[in-house]
Write an enzyme that holds these catalytic residues in place. Sequence first.
Site, mmCIF file in Angstrom:
data_model
loop_
_atom_site.group_PDB
_atom_site.id
_atom_site.type_symbol
_atom_site.label_atom_id
_atom_site.label_comp_id
_atom_site.label_asym_id
_atom_site.label_seq_id
_atom_site.Cartn_x
_atom_site.Cartn_y
_atom_site.Cartn_z
ATOM 1 N N GLN A 100 0.848 -1.203 0.000
ATOM 2 C CA GLN A 100 0.000 0.000 0.000
ATOM 3 C C GLN A 100 0.879 1.246 0.000
ATOM 4 O OE1 GLN A 100 -3.445 -0.604 3.045
ATOM 5 N NE2 GLN A 100 -1.879 -2.108 3.560
ATOM 6 N N ASN A 101 2.185 1.043 0.138
ATOM 7 C CA ASN A 101 3.100 2.180 0.245
ATOM 8 C C ASN A 101 3.419 2.750 -1.124
ATOM 9 O OD1 ASN A 101 3.045 1.428 2.871
ATOM 10 N ND2 ASN A 101 5.097 0.551 2.910
ATOM 11 N N ASP A 103 6.185 4.739 -1.437
ATOM 12 C CA ASP A 103 7.543 5.284 -1.284
ATOM 13 C C ASP A 103 8.603 4.626 -2.177
ATOM 14 O OD1 ASP A 103 8.165 2.841 0.067
ATOM 15 O OD2 ASP A 103 7.638 3.714 2.007
ATOM 16 N N HIS A 118 -1.502 1.538 -4.205
ATOM 17 C CA HIS A 118 -1.963 2.925 -4.048
ATOM 18 C C HIS A 118 -1.127 3.928 -4.835
ATOM 19 C CE1 HIS A 118 -4.028 1.688 0.006
ATOM 20 N NE2 HIS A 118 -4.676 1.268 -1.061
ATOM 21 N N CYS A 149 0.482 21.232 -21.014
ATOM 22 C CA CYS A 149 -0.776 21.734 -21.577
ATOM 23 C C CYS A 149 -1.379 22.841 -20.709
ATOM 24 C CB CYS A 149 -1.783 20.586 -21.761
ATOM 25 S SG CYS A 149 -2.596 20.069 -20.237
ATOM 26 N N SER A 188 -2.364 -1.117 9.441
ATOM 27 C CA SER A 188 -3.442 -1.069 10.440
ATOM 28 C C SER A 188 -4.657 -1.849 9.944
ATOM 29 C CB SER A 188 -3.826 0.386 10.726
ATOM 30 O OG SER A 188 -4.196 1.020 9.519
ATOM 31 N N ASN A 212 3.305 -6.952 13.339
ATOM 32 C CA ASN A 212 2.914 -5.586 13.712
ATOM 33 C C ASN A 212 3.166 -5.423 15.209
ATOM 34 O OD1 ASN A 212 1.263 -3.170 14.265
ATOM 35 N ND2 ASN A 212 0.326 -3.565 12.275
ATOM 36 N N ALA A 230 8.781 -4.943 12.220
ATOM 37 C CA ALA A 230 9.068 -5.715 11.010
ATOM 38 C C ALA A 230 10.572 -5.862 10.778
ATOM 39 C CB ALA A 230 8.419 -5.040 9.808
HETATM 40 C C1 BJW Z 1 4.753 -1.252 12.337
HETATM 41 C C2 BJW Z 1 5.939 -0.673 12.697
HETATM 42 C C3 BJW Z 1 7.071 -1.455 12.516
HETATM 43 C C4 BJW Z 1 4.458 0.777 13.098
HETATM 44 N N1 BJW Z 1 6.950 -2.687 12.017
HETATM 45 N N2 BJW Z 1 4.658 -2.475 11.837
HETATM 46 C C5 BJW Z 1 -15.587 -0.867 2.435
HETATM 47 C C6 BJW Z 1 -16.063 -0.491 3.672
HETATM 48 C C7 BJW Z 1 -15.855 0.803 4.147
HETATM 49 C C8 BJW Z 1 -15.182 1.745 3.396
HETATM 50 C C9 BJW Z 1 -14.708 1.369 2.176
HETATM 51 C C10 BJW Z 1 -14.922 0.090 1.713
HETATM 52 N N3 BJW Z 1 -14.331 -0.014 0.491
HETATM 53 C C11 BJW Z 1 -13.771 1.180 0.194
HETATM 54 C C12 BJW Z 1 -14.001 2.031 1.208
HETATM 55 C C13 BJW Z 1 -13.543 3.445 1.279
HETATM 56 C C14 BJW Z 1 -12.080 3.598 1.575
HETATM 57 C C15 BJW Z 1 -11.744 2.958 2.922
HETATM 58 O O1 BJW Z 1 -11.187 1.890 3.022
HETATM 59 N N4 BJW Z 1 -12.064 3.649 3.998
HETATM 60 C C16 BJW Z 1 -11.777 3.141 5.333
HETATM 61 C C17 BJW Z 1 -10.751 4.048 6.010
HETATM 62 C C18 BJW Z 1 -13.042 3.024 6.094
HETATM 63 N N5 BJW Z 1 -11.274 3.015 0.504
HETATM 64 C C19 BJW Z 1 -11.065 3.650 -0.616
HETATM 65 O O2 BJW Z 1 -11.589 4.739 -0.823
HETATM 66 C C20 BJW Z 1 -10.228 2.982 -1.672
HETATM 67 N N6 BJW Z 1 -10.952 3.015 -2.892
HETATM 68 C C21 BJW Z 1 -11.922 2.144 -3.183
HETATM 69 O O3 BJW Z 1 -12.109 1.139 -2.534
HETATM 70 O O4 BJW Z 1 -12.684 2.521 -4.258
HETATM 71 C C22 BJW Z 1 -13.958 1.896 -4.413
HETATM 72 C C23 BJW Z 1 -14.934 2.368 -3.320
HETATM 73 C C24 BJW Z 1 -14.916 3.682 -2.897
HETATM 74 C C25 BJW Z 1 -15.773 4.104 -1.881
HETATM 75 C C26 BJW Z 1 -16.659 3.198 -1.279
HETATM 76 C C27 BJW Z 1 -16.648 1.866 -1.705
HETATM 77 C C28 BJW Z 1 -15.768 1.452 -2.743
HETATM 78 C C29 BJW Z 1 -8.943 3.748 -1.906
HETATM 79 C C30 BJW Z 1 -8.038 3.729 -0.736
HETATM 80 C C31 BJW Z 1 -6.824 4.623 -0.989
HETATM 81 C C32 BJW Z 1 -5.968 4.782 0.244
HETATM 82 N N7 BJW Z 1 -5.096 5.876 0.041
HETATM 83 C C33 BJW Z 1 -4.134 6.201 1.103
HETATM 84 C C34 BJW Z 1 -3.426 7.564 0.801
HETATM 85 C C35 BJW Z 1 -2.810 7.624 -0.526
HETATM 86 C C36 BJW Z 1 -1.416 7.043 -0.558
HETATM 87 C C37 BJW Z 1 -0.367 8.014 -0.049
HETATM 88 O O5 BJW Z 1 -0.469 9.229 -0.209
HETATM 89 O O6 BJW Z 1 0.606 7.505 0.523
HETATM 90 O O7 BJW Z 1 -3.173 5.146 1.253
HETATM 91 S S1 BJW Z 1 -4.846 6.363 2.715
HETATM 92 C C38 BJW Z 1 -3.505 5.679 3.586
HETATM 93 O O8 BJW Z 1 -3.965 4.484 4.253
HETATM 94 C C39 BJW Z 1 -2.484 5.244 2.515
HETATM 95 C C40 BJW Z 1 -2.091 3.887 3.017
HETATM 96 O O9 BJW Z 1 -1.575 3.116 1.951
HETATM 97 C C41 BJW Z 1 -3.365 3.350 3.597
HETATM 98 C C42 BJW Z 1 -3.193 2.238 4.593
HETATM 99 O O10 BJW Z 1 -2.497 2.672 5.730
HETATM 100 P P1 BJW Z 1 -1.419 1.712 6.400
HETATM 101 O O11 BJW Z 1 -0.358 1.414 5.445
HETATM 102 O O12 BJW Z 1 -2.107 0.573 7.021
HETATM 103 O O13 BJW Z 1 -0.779 2.686 7.511
HETATM 104 P P2 BJW Z 1 -1.287 3.026 8.982
HETATM 105 O O14 BJW Z 1 -0.597 4.250 9.424
HETATM 106 O O15 BJW Z 1 -2.761 3.029 9.078
HETATM 107 O O16 BJW Z 1 -0.783 1.783 9.856
HETATM 108 C C43 BJW Z 1 0.590 1.542 10.103
HETATM 109 C C44 BJW Z 1 0.712 0.245 10.878
HETATM 110 O O17 BJW Z 1 2.083 -0.039 11.018
HETATM 111 C C45 BJW Z 1 0.120 0.318 12.292
HETATM 112 O O18 BJW Z 1 -0.706 -0.824 12.492
HETATM 113 C C46 BJW Z 1 1.349 0.250 13.209
HETATM 114 O O19 BJW Z 1 1.100 -0.450 14.421
HETATM 115 C C47 BJW Z 1 2.312 -0.513 12.325
HETATM 116 N N8 BJW Z 1 3.716 -0.274 12.604
HETATM 117 N N9 BJW Z 1 5.656 0.616 13.185
HETATM 118 C C48 BJW Z 1 5.702 -3.139 11.711
HETATM 119 N N10 BJW Z 1 8.282 -0.963 12.875
#
Ligand code: BJW
Length: 243
Positions: A100-101, A103, A118, A149, A188, A212, A230
């Site tokens: 999902q990263n 970077d 993503h 453009c 998460s 995690n 990790a």
């Molecule tokens: C460690 C550590 C160490 C710390 N070692 N671990 C169904 C139900 C409800 C809602 C939806 C659904 N389907 C879709 C949705 C809407 C939405 C969604 O999911 N919302 C929820 C929040 C409720 N999803 C979307 O809109 C997606 N599109 C889609 O599904 O389109 C169709 C649709 C739309 C609407 C409705 C229904 C269908 C698109 C999602 C795009 C996500 N974009 C982002 C930002 C852009 C990328 C960027 O700029 O970088 O992506 S949001 C952000 O969250 C980013 C990440 O990739 C993503 C996930 O986060 P991640 O990676 O889990 O990070 P954290 O910070 O949350 O967690 C870090 C973890 O690491 C923690 O657990 C720590 O404990 C751990 N950690 N140190 C190991 N050393």
Amino acid sequence: MDVGEKLAQVFTHAKRVVVLTGAGVSAESGIPTFRGQEGLWKTYRAEELATPEAFQSNPTLVWEWYDWRRQKVHACAPNPAHFAIARMEAYYPEFHLFTQNVDGLHRRAGSQKVTELHGNIWRMRCVKEGKVVEDTRVPLEPLPPLCACGALMRPHIVWFGENLDPEDLNLAFGLARQCELFITVGTSAVVQPAASLPIMAKQSGAFTMEVNPEYTPISSYMDLTLLGKAGEILPELIKLFKV
Ligand code: BJW
């Protein structure tokens, strides 16, 4: 057979393996995660900036956030977790990494079979023509960047409410259903559809594990949750390859 023996057996003998990573895998490289206190940028939460609506109302603000993140990523290097995952790719005959990263650190660590669900922070696209370009300037000037453009460029990134690439998604769903071992690292597990992949794998009979420091909403579905960083756990795990 206890869960440790089962892990050693599956980890060393599986052929079809899928890994899903999130921001936590890059935390030890110095890149902030999204949620929690360190996910804040100025007074904004990531969820407020990573949307098409935020970009429409204030493209400069959103670009400032991405420019700040690009500078962070530029200054960081892959950590032992990224390298351990790259080693897995070399070990397993059928392996795929979904991240999902945005970077790009997995590729920098040597991973090749990787799908960036993503998007990628080093790419941008024209909001009018849809043309995608790579632009690695750090810092980016001027902000917001413009296409030849004249239209605005936006980060080539999937924001909330936007669809993931259907080809990427089909690949992810297909491999999650077919794999024997599914490893979730540093997410998460709240953002869909990525968070559904480990559940799908579990329902299809895979051995599922997550790494995690904290329990997540999917922990109770996993065969095994290894609590810790990790960058410490994955290098230990791949030592099993030598057994
Ligand atoms: C460690 C550590 C160490 C710390 N070692 N671990 C169904 C139900 C409800 C809602 C939806 C659904 N389907 C879709 C949705 C809407 C939405 C969604 O999911 N919302 C929820 C929040 C409720 N999803 C979307 O809109 C997606 N599109 C889609 O599904 O389109 C169709 C649709 C739309 C609407 C409705 C229904 C269908 C698109 C999602 C795009 C996500 N974009 C982002 C930002 C852009 C990328 C960027 O700029 O970088 O992506 S949001 C952000 O969250 C980013 C990440 O990739 C993503 C996930 O986060 P991640 O990676 O889990 O990070 P954290 O910070 O949350 O967690 C870090 C973890 O690491 C923690 O657990 C720590 O404990 C751990 N950690 N140190 C190991 N050393």
